[in-house]
Scaffold this motif. Structure first.
Motif, PDB file in Angstrom:
ATOM      1  N   ASN A  38       9.678 -14.350 -43.458  1.00  0.00           N
ATOM      2  CA  ASN A  38       8.744 -14.678 -42.365  1.00  0.00           C
ATOM      3  C   ASN A  38       8.281 -16.123 -42.455  1.00  0.00           C
ATOM      4  O   ASN A  38       8.129 -16.798 -41.438  1.00  0.00           O
ATOM      5  CB  ASN A  38       7.544 -13.732 -42.386  1.00  0.00           C
ATOM      6  CG  ASN A  38       7.906 -12.349 -41.889  1.00  0.00           C
ATOM      7  OD1 ASN A  38       8.882 -12.178 -41.163  1.00  0.00           O
ATOM      8  ND2 ASN A  38       7.139 -11.361 -42.288  1.00  0.00           N
ATOM      9  N   ARG A  39       8.052 -16.625 -43.649  1.00  0.00           N
ATOM     10  CA  ARG A  39       7.650 -18.027 -43.802  1.00  0.00           C
ATOM     11  C   ARG A  39       8.761 -18.971 -43.354  1.00  0.00           C
ATOM     12  O   ARG A  39       8.509 -20.021 -42.774  1.00  0.00           O
ATOM     13  CB  ARG A  39       7.301 -18.333 -45.260  1.00  0.00           C
ATOM     14  CG  ARG A  39       5.968 -17.809 -45.691  1.00  0.00           C
ATOM     15  CD  ARG A  39       5.685 -18.229 -47.104  1.00  0.00           C
ATOM     16  NE  ARG A  39       4.464 -17.620 -47.607  1.00  0.00           N
ATOM     17  CZ  ARG A  39       3.985 -17.829 -48.810  1.00  0.00           C
ATOM     18  NH1 ARG A  39       4.616 -18.626 -49.657  1.00  0.00           N
ATOM     19  NH2 ARG A  39       2.885 -17.230 -49.198  1.00  0.00           N
TER      20      ARG A  39
ATOM     21  N   THR B 108       8.031 -11.570 -46.899  1.00  0.00           N
ATOM     22  CA  THR B 108       7.116 -12.681 -46.643  1.00  0.00           C
ATOM     23  C   THR B 108       7.842 -14.022 -46.720  1.00  0.00           C
ATOM     24  O   THR B 108       7.533 -14.928 -45.954  1.00  0.00           O
ATOM     25  CB  THR B 108       5.916 -12.683 -47.613  1.00  0.00           C
ATOM     26  OG1 THR B 108       6.393 -12.727 -48.953  1.00  0.00           O
ATOM     27  CG2 THR B 108       5.044 -11.461 -47.415  1.00  0.00           C
TER      28      THR B 108
ATOM     29  N   GLU C  90       2.515 -11.809 -53.756  1.00  0.00           N
ATOM     30  CA  GLU C  90       2.688 -11.759 -52.317  1.00  0.00           C
ATOM     31  C   GLU C  90       4.036 -12.330 -51.874  1.00  0.00           C
ATOM     32  O   GLU C  90       4.347 -12.317 -50.698  1.00  0.00           O
ATOM     33  CB  GLU C  90       1.547 -12.506 -51.632  1.00  0.00           C
ATOM     34  CG  GLU C  90       0.201 -11.856 -51.839  1.00  0.00           C
ATOM     35  CD  GLU C  90      -0.937 -12.661 -51.255  1.00  0.00           C
ATOM     36  OE1 GLU C  90      -0.675 -13.719 -50.666  1.00  0.00           O
ATOM     37  OE2 GLU C  90      -2.079 -12.222 -51.406  1.00  0.00           O
TER      38      GLU C  90
END
Length: 152
Positions: free
Chosen positions: A75-76, A72, A67
């Motif tokens: 975005n984190r 991602t 993941e």
């Protein structure tokens, strides 16, 4: 994803110094069946259990890494998760807002929700309700004023 349910069970039994090997399973009618098998078949089942277990562990180890794409990670970094306190505060604020909206008259509530939640313009709402633009704008403004008062 691997299914953790094992479709069969293995057991051994020593009778008179002779080891017997058994495999139990559910048949198509959900009846438990147990059968004696030769040692090589039993050992193959044991090997298969180990392979399944290793596969499951491997899958569990690599699920998080699969993941971690560039998107991602980005975005984190740009949208860190909220703390427990922030989440609780937001939940309380949302509950207060729902209660304040419930205090509005039917017309004000409907127009307020259409304007703020559904993003419709005053003109679109006026056309839907067959009234003037000014009536909708005045109603939404009044609803906003009531909500502001209830929030203080």
């Amino acid at each position: 994803m691997f299914d953790n349910t094992n479709p069969y069970t293995l057991r051994t039994e020593v009778v008179g110094g002779i080891t017997r090997y058994y495999v139990a399973f559910m048949d198509g009618q959900a009846v438990l069946r147990e059968t004696e098998v030769p040692r090589p078949v039993y050992l193959e089942f044991l090997r298969f259990v180990k392979v399944e277990r290793n596969f499951r562990r491997s899958d569990e180890r690599h699920i998080e890494q699969s993941e971690l794409t560039d998107e991602t990670l980005y975005n984190r970094a740009t949208h860190p998760p909220k703390s427990v306190e922030e989440t609780a505060f937001d939940s309380l604020q949302n509950e207060r807002l729902r209660k304040a909206i419930a205090e509005l008259s039917e017309v004000q509530r409907r127009r307020f929700v259409l304007y703020h939640e559904f993003g419709l313009t005053h003109e679109q709402i006026a056309k839907m309700e067959d009234c003037t633009f000014q009536a909708v704008a005045k109603s939404v403004k009044a609803a906003e004023s009531v909500i502001k008062i209830l929030f203080k």
